[in-house]
Design an enzyme around this catalytic site. Structure first.
Site, short mmCIF file in Angstrom:
data_model
loop_
_atom_site.label_atom_id
_atom_site.label_comp_id
_atom_site.label_asym_id
_atom_site.label_seq_id
_atom_site.Cartn_x
_atom_site.Cartn_y
_atom_site.Cartn_z
N ASP A 1 -0.25 -18.39 2.00
CA ASP A 1 -1.25 -19.31 1.42
C ASP A 1 -1.55 -20.44 2.42
O ASP A 1 -2.71 -20.78 2.68
CB ASP A 1 -0.78 -19.85 0.06
CG ASP A 1 0.68 -20.29 0.04
OD1 ASP A 1 1.40 -20.07 1.03
OD2 ASP A 1 1.10 -20.88 -0.98
N TYR B 1 0.82 -1.21 0.00
CA TYR B 1 0.00 0.00 0.00
C TYR B 1 0.87 1.27 0.00
O TYR B 1 0.40 2.34 0.36
CB TYR B 1 -0.90 0.04 1.24
CG TYR B 1 -2.15 -0.83 1.18
CD1 TYR B 1 -2.06 -2.19 0.96
CD2 TYR B 1 -3.41 -0.29 1.40
CE1 TYR B 1 -3.19 -2.99 0.94
CE2 TYR B 1 -4.55 -1.09 1.38
CZ TYR B 1 -4.43 -2.43 1.15
OH TYR B 1 -5.56 -3.22 1.15
N ASP C 1 -10.10 -10.31 6.74
CA ASP C 1 -11.47 -10.61 6.29
C ASP C 1 -11.79 -12.08 6.56
O ASP C 1 -12.90 -12.42 7.00
CB ASP C 1 -11.64 -10.33 4.79
CG ASP C 1 -12.19 -8.92 4.54
OD1 ASP C 1 -11.96 -8.04 5.39
OD2 ASP C 1 -12.84 -8.71 3.49
N ASP D 1 -4.60 -7.55 5.24
CA ASP D 1 -5.91 -7.11 4.76
C ASP D 1 -6.76 -8.33 4.42
O ASP D 1 -7.91 -8.45 4.83
CB ASP D 1 -5.74 -6.20 3.54
CG ASP D 1 -7.06 -5.82 2.92
OD1 ASP D 1 -7.99 -5.49 3.70
OD2 ASP D 1 -7.20 -5.89 1.68
N LYS E 1 5.88 -14.52 2.54
CA LYS E 1 5.77 -15.18 1.23
C LYS E 1 7.16 -15.19 0.62
O LYS E 1 7.35 -14.87 -0.55
CB LYS E 1 4.75 -14.45 0.36
CG LYS E 1 4.36 -15.18 -0.92
CD LYS E 1 3.67 -16.52 -0.71
CE LYS E 1 3.67 -17.32 -2.00
NZ LYS E 1 3.16 -18.70 -1.84
C1 IPM Z 1 -9.61 -2.70 5.36
C2 IPM Z 1 -10.26 -2.35 4.05
C3 IPM Z 1 -9.48 -1.31 3.29
C4 IPM Z 1 -8.09 -1.80 3.03
C5 IPM Z 1 -10.21 -0.90 2.01
C6 IPM Z 1 -11.48 -0.14 2.33
C7 IPM Z 1 -9.36 -0.17 1.05
O1 IPM Z 1 -10.47 -3.47 3.28
O2 IPM Z 1 -9.43 -1.82 6.19
O3 IPM Z 1 -9.31 -3.86 5.55
O4 IPM Z 1 -7.83 -2.57 2.11
O5 IPM Z 1 -7.18 -1.40 3.75
MG MG Z 2 -9.88 -5.24 4.22
#
Ligand code: IPM
Ligand code: MG
Length: 365
Positions: free
Chosen positions: A230, A146, A258, A254, A197
Site C-alpha cells: 500500500d 494466481y 498497471d 499485477d 504485506k
Molecule cells: C497482466 C494482466 C493479466 C493478469 C490479466 C489479463 C488476467 O492484467 O498481465 O497484467 O492479471 O495477469
Molecule cells: Mg495486469
C-alpha cells in the site's frame, strides 16, 4: 514465413499467438517490424508460425487451444503473444484456457516488466521525466495469488463458500528472489525493493520477507529495501526516482505494473516477458495491455508495447544488436507527437506508427 537472405544466418522459430481483440492488430504489426529487422542485414532469420487460438477458437471448439497445444509450442524458440479476453466469454475461461495454460506448465516463473518514460511521452506526474522513472518490475509468475488453489461449495445456496488460496513455496520464492537480485545487479544502480504485506498476511508474506533477506546475503553489492504494497503505491507516485528494480508477488505486481504503466504515460507502451530462465521451455513475450475490445478493428491500437516486447524477445534470443536497433527506432518514433496513437492523446494509426518504425529501422542499416 519471414526469411532473411544469407545461408549461414542464425535462425529462430517464433510461435505467434495473436488471440483476441487488438492482439491480432498489434502482433501483425510486430511481425512486420521483426521481418524488417531480420530481413536486411540483421544476421538472423525468424520463421514465424501463427496459431489461431483464442476466444473465436473457443466458440468453435469449446477450448481456447487444442489439447496438444503445448506440445506444438515446445519446439519453438519463443512465443509472441497478443492478448486474451472477449466480451462474450468469461475472463477466467480465456485466461486459464490460454495464457495461464502456457505460463504455468512452461514454468515461466519470472515475469519482467520494464517501465520507462520514452522520448516524447509525458508522465501524468508533474516534473517527472526519463531520469526520474526507470524501473523494472519482477513479478512472481507461477504461484502466489494466481496458484489456482481453492474451490466453491454449496453453489447458489445462502451458505455458499468460495476459497482462493495464495500459495507460497520456499522453492518458488527463492528462485524469484534470486532472479530479482540478479536483475538488480545487472542494472547500474544495483538497487532492489522487495514489496510485501507481511504486516497483515502473517504466513506466506512473512516467509517471503525471510527468504528475501536470506537471498540478499548472496548479493552484497545490491542495496535492497522492503516496502509494504500500500505504501509502495504512494512511493511510486510521490518519489519515483527512489526506485529501480522491484520484486513483488503475482497479484501485487499485477496491480503495481498497471500503476507503473500509467505513470510512464500509457498502458499502450508497456511490454512484458514471461521467462523460463533455465530455458527448459520456450518463454513468452506479450504487451501488457490486453484485448481492448472498445478499440478493436479501428486500426488505432498502439503497437509500441508489442514492439518493445519484441525487443525483450530478441534480447532473450541473444540478438542484442537487433534489440538495441529496434528500441532506438521505437524511441525515434515516440519522440514525434504526430506519431502518437489516441491512448497517448494523438491521432496516429497503428499503420502509421508501424510504417514509421520500419522506416527508422531501415534508415539505421
Ligand atoms: C497482466 C494482466 C493479466 C493478469 C490479466 C489479463 C488476467 O492484467 O498481465 O497484467 O492479471 O495477469
Ligand atoms: Mg495486469
Amino acid at each position: 514465413m519471414i526469411q532473411g537472405v544469407f545461408e549461414d544466418m542464425r535462425s529462430y522459430k517464433i510461435a505467434a499467438i495473436p488471440a483476441d481483440g487488438i492482439g491480432r492488430e498489434v502482433i501483425d504489426a510486430g511481425l512486420e517490424v521483426l521481418a524488417a529487422l531480420a530481413g536486411h542485414d540483421g544476421g538472423f532469420t525468424l520463421a514465424a508460425e501463427r496459431f489461431d487460438w483464442g476466444s473465436d477458437y473457443y466458440k468453435r471448439h469449446g477450448v481456447m487451444m487444442p489439447e496438444n497445444g503445448r506440445d506444438l509450442l515446445k519446439g519453438f524458440d519463443a512465443i509472441y503473444f497478443g492478448a486474451v479476453g472477449a466480451p462474450d466469454v468469461p475472463d477466467h475461461v480465456t485466461l486459464w484456457g490460454l495464457r495461464l495454460a502456457i505460463c504455468q506448465p512452461f514454468d515461466q516463473y519470472a515475469n519482467v516488466r520494464p517501465t520507462r518514460i520514452l522520448p516524447g511521452i509525458k508522465s501524468p506526474l508533474a516534473g517527472v521525466g526519463p531520469a526520474e522513472l526507470d524501473w523494472v518490475i519482477v513479478r512472481e509468475n507461477s504461484e502466489g495469488e494466481y496458484a489456482g488453489q481453492g474451490g466453491r461449495s454449496h453453489r447458489g445456496l445462502p451458505e455458499e463458500v468460495a476459497t482462493e488460496v495464495a500459495i507460497f513455496t520456499r522453492a518458488g520464492v527463492t528462485r524469484i528472489m534470486r532472479f530479482a537480485f540478479e536483475t538488480a545487479r545487472a542494472r547500474p544502480r544495483k538497487q532492489l525493493t522487495v514489496v510485501t504485506k507481511s504486516n497483515a498476511q502473517r504466513h506466506g508474506m512473512v516467509m517471503w520477507d525471510e527468504i528475501a533477506a536470506e537471498v540478499a546475503a548472496d548479493f552484497p553489492d545490491v542495496t535492497w529495501d522492503k516496502m509494504l504494497v500500500d505504501a509502495m503505491t504512494m512511493r511510486m507516485t510521490l518519489r519515483p526516482a527512489t526506485l529501480d528494480t522491484i520484486v513483488a508477488t503475482n497479484l501485487h505486481a499485477d496491480i503495481l505494473s498497471d500503476l507503473a504503466a500509467a505513470l510512464a504515460g500509457s498502458l499502450g507502451i508497456a511490454p512484458t516477458a514471461n521467462l523460463n530462465p533455465e530455458r527448459r521451455f520456450p518463454s513468452m513475450f506479450e504487451p501488457i495491455h490486453g484485448s481492448a475490445f472498445d478499440i478493436t478493428g479501428k486500426g488505432i491500437a498502439n503497437p509500441v508495447a508489442t514492439f518493445w516486447t519484441a525487443c525483450m524477445m530478441l534480447e532473450h534470443l541473444g540478438e542484442r544488436a537487433a534489440a538495441a536497433r529496434l528500441m532506438a527506432a521505437i524511441e525515434h518514433v515516440t519522440a514525434d507527437p504526430a506519431l502518437h496513437t489516441p491512448d497517448l492523446g494523438g491521432h496516429a494509426t497503428t499503420r502509421q506508427v508501424t510504417d514509421a518504425v520500419i522506416a527508422a529501422i531501415r534508415s539505421m542499416q
